[in-house]
Structure formats: C-alpha cells, structure tokens
Enzyme design. Structure first.
Site, PDB file in Angstrom:
ATOM      1  N   GLY A  82       0.799  -1.220   0.000  1.00  0.00           N
ATOM      2  CA  GLY A  82       0.000   0.000   0.000  1.00  0.00           C
ATOM      3  C   GLY A  82       0.830   1.267   0.000  1.00  0.00           C
TER       4      GLY A  82
ATOM      5  CD  GLU B 152       1.930  -6.832  -2.447  1.00  0.00           C
ATOM      6  OE1 GLU B 152       1.833  -5.675  -2.000  1.00  0.00           O
ATOM      7  OE2 GLU B 152       2.853  -7.179  -3.214  1.00  0.00           O
TER       8      GLU B 152
ATOM      9  CG  ASP C  76      -3.187  -4.727  -3.922  1.00  0.00           C
ATOM     10  OD1 ASP C  76      -2.050  -4.668  -3.406  1.00  0.00           O
ATOM     11  OD2 ASP C  76      -4.221  -4.459  -3.276  1.00  0.00           O
TER      12      ASP C  76
END
Length: 386
Positions: free
Chosen positions: A146, A169, A177
């Site tokens: 993030g 991840e 992502d």
C-alpha cells in the site's frame, strides 16, 4: 567577550528557523486526523501529508485512506496549494503497506471492510495518479504494498539510501495490487515480473535505477528539500523538477555503484519471459546459476494461486489503462478475500509467525485454468468503476 557578528546573525537565524519549524509542526498536528494516524498541514505553497503510525511502520488503515482521499481532493481545488508532499513519520518507514491483518479478520467475519477497503484504496491510488497538482512522495525507509500505491502513481518519487522497496504479496496469498498490474510490466525488460513474483527487495539508489523512483536524495537532506519545495512561489512542474534535480545531482551516495541486478538482467529477461509460472520455473532450473536457483527457491515458497494470478495480472495489465487495471485488481482482491491462501498467509507471516503457510492448492499443477479464470470474472454491479 562579544560574539562575532556573523555568528550572532547565524544564531538568530537558526533560532528563528527552529521556532518557525516548531510552529509549523504545531499547525500541522492541529489538523491531524481523528486518531492522528495521518497529519495534514500547509507549509508555504505545499500541502503536506505525514503518515503517522511509526510503531506500525505507517501501515494504512481504512480511516487513513478515507482521510487522504478527501484531503487530496480538497487541495486539488485550493488555489493556495501548488503541490502535495507525502512522507512517513518515525524515520524507519515511508509506509509498509495496508493493514492486511485487519482486512483478513474482517473478511473472515464477513464484514463489509474487505469490500470497501480495496475500493477506497484503489480510488485513492487513482486520485494520486490523476491529481491536477504535482505530487511528491519522499520514500525514506520501508516502502511496500500500500505504501507503493500512495507513491508510485504520483509525478515525483524521491528515494533515499534508507528506502527499501518491495511488493511481497505472493508471500501472503495475495498479488501485487495497488496498480502493480500497471507499473510493474512497464519497468525495463522483465524486471517488474521478477519483482512481482518473487517479492525481491530493492534498496536505496536501486529503487531509482529500476525506474521506480524519479530522483535519489540523501536522507539527511529531506528536511531542506521540503523547505525549498514549499518556499517556491506558484511553482510549475518544471520548477519542482528543477529543485529535485539539483538535490539529486548533489547526492554522492552509491553514485558509482551499478544497479545491483544489472549483472542478472539477461537471466531475468530470459527466464521470466515464459508465458506460464511453470515455464518460468523450468527456465530458472535450466539456467542453474546460483542467482537463478535462489529465485527458484523463493518462488517455491509462494502461494501457487498467487503466482498464477500475478503472472496473468501483469501480462494483461501491460496493455490496459490504469483504470482498467484497478477494475481487474478489485475483482482479484474480492476473490482472494473469499479463498484460503490470503488468510493462511496472514496467519503464517503476521499472526503465528511460523513462516510455514499451508497453501491450497499446494502445487501449481492443481490450480486449473478454469479456477484461474474465475478470479478475473466481472463482478457485475459490484465492479469498481473509477
């Protein structure tokens, strides 16, 4: 005996500057979010966001994501705000990612958070990418997951010698992502595929050499850089680039060292150009070099499901717009929340910390094309539209 005039002036100036800095911090903390997890302040022409969870490596909570999105939109409309600066508090991390443990617990309890967190996070990432004001991220410390999402889509990304960049991840049953499907396949050669599948960590100037950061600045110079940026009068993007370029040119740390992966790029390009994860692993095995076998060992520990999702995400993302990538990634996020590996990865890495996840399926060959296709299916009215 009196003070020399120059020293007196210097002392008065530094006292004044110190007082100004203290007042500035007080003003900034006065406009903190409810829990103070993200601080917003004005400094000259700049809106400054400080991620303020140093004990948790500045990981993003849902509340922080909401507050940041609202503040960026507000600054975008404010004629007094000419640029936006984002940084992390504590000196150890810029932002180590989203609060995935909180998301996993919510998903297992069938709470709404696992749907709205990703929706809001990707909307924030896209707001940064499409922001009408220059956006400067100071990547001083750990920058993962993030944290990459709230920096890499901005116009200027400043790495320091303390920067540690990774998209790890696949190790927790997820996929790279926050727009990884867009920026990773656009790095040179197959570097992004390598980073996304293995979670390899880039350090310091390598983050710049890989094309992820736009500039490299000594960590200790960041306060001065921030002062110089915020002192600009109605700056254009070119003015900001000029200031950043000056600091970048002055930095001598690791200046003469080559990119640490340079000697391996031919191998990376060759091995990671296979169309399947199995093909990549065969290429690494066939290569047989210590570097290739080490990457093979790393990949073998990752979630087989995550590996297959990630390779397809990057392959498809290479020709999609950023908006299309976020729509795809939202579909993937929701499927991951309803399957075993994400929760098992969180358990193994963050809860029990035994580092021994039991993946289901445990073998690549047991993940069928049909099951893989299901992850990419549209969600109808539930799709993310930006």
């Amino acid at each position: 005996m009196g003070w020399p005039a120059a020293l007196c002036l210097g002392f008065r100036f530094s006292s004044f500057r110190r007082t100004s800095v203290i007042l500035q911090h007080l003003r900034m903390s006065g406009s903190a979010g409810a829990a103070g997890d993200v601080l917003f302040g004005r400094k000259g022409c700049a809106g400054v966001m400080t991620l303020n969870r140093p004990k948790f490596l500045n990981t993003l909570t849902f509340q922080m994501v909401q507050q940041m999105y609202a503040q960026i939109k507000k600054w975008e409309q404010d004629p007094e705000t000419c640029l936006i600066i984002i940084k992390g508090a504590g000196g150890k991390a810029f932002c180590a990612g989203g609060d995935v443990r909180e998301i996993s617990e919510a998903a297992k309890a069938k709470q709404e958070l696992c749907r709205v967190f990703f929706r809001k996070e990707y909307a924030l990432n896209y707001a940064i990418a499409s922001c009408q004001k220059p956006y400067v991220a100071l990547l001083d410390g750990i920058t993962m997951g993030g944290g990459v999402g709230v920096s890499v889509h901005g116009q200027f990304r400043v790495a320091t010698e303390k920067c540690l960049f990774a998209m790890p991840e696949t190790r927790i049953g997820l996929f790279p992502d926050v727009g990884g499907g867009y920026f990773l396949p656009r790095l040179k050669g197959k570097l992004g595929y390598f980073l996304g599948l293995t979670g390899f960590r880039l350090k310091g100037r390598d983050v710049y050499r890989a094309g992820i950061a736009t500039h490299f600045v000594d960590s200790e110079k960041l306060p001065m850089l921030e002062e110089d940026l915020s002192a600009l009068k109605s700056p254009s993007k070119e003015n900001i680039a000029e200031v950043l370029g000056t600091y970048h040119a002055e930095s001598k740390i690791d200046q003469d060292k080559p990119f640490s992966l340079e000697e391996h790029m031919d191998k990376i390009n060759r091995c990671f150009s296979a169309k399947t994860v199995e093909g990549i692993m065969e290429n690494l095995q066939r290569d047989g070099s210590p570097f290739a076998l080490e990457q093979l060992q790393v990949i073998n520990k990752m979630s087989p499901t995550s590996l297959k999702i990630t390779l397809r995400q990057l392959t498809e993302g290479a020709s999609k717009s950023l908006q299309e990538v976020f729509t795809m990634e939202y579909r993937l996020s929701q499927m991951c929340m309803s399957h075993h590996d994400f929760h098992e990865g969180i358990r193994a890495v963050l809860v029990d910390k035994d580092q021994s996840p039991k993946w289901k399926p445990a073998d690549l060959k047991d993940m069928t094309d049909e099951e893989l296709d299901n992850y990419f299916k549209p969600l109808g009215s539930g799709d993310l539209v930006l």
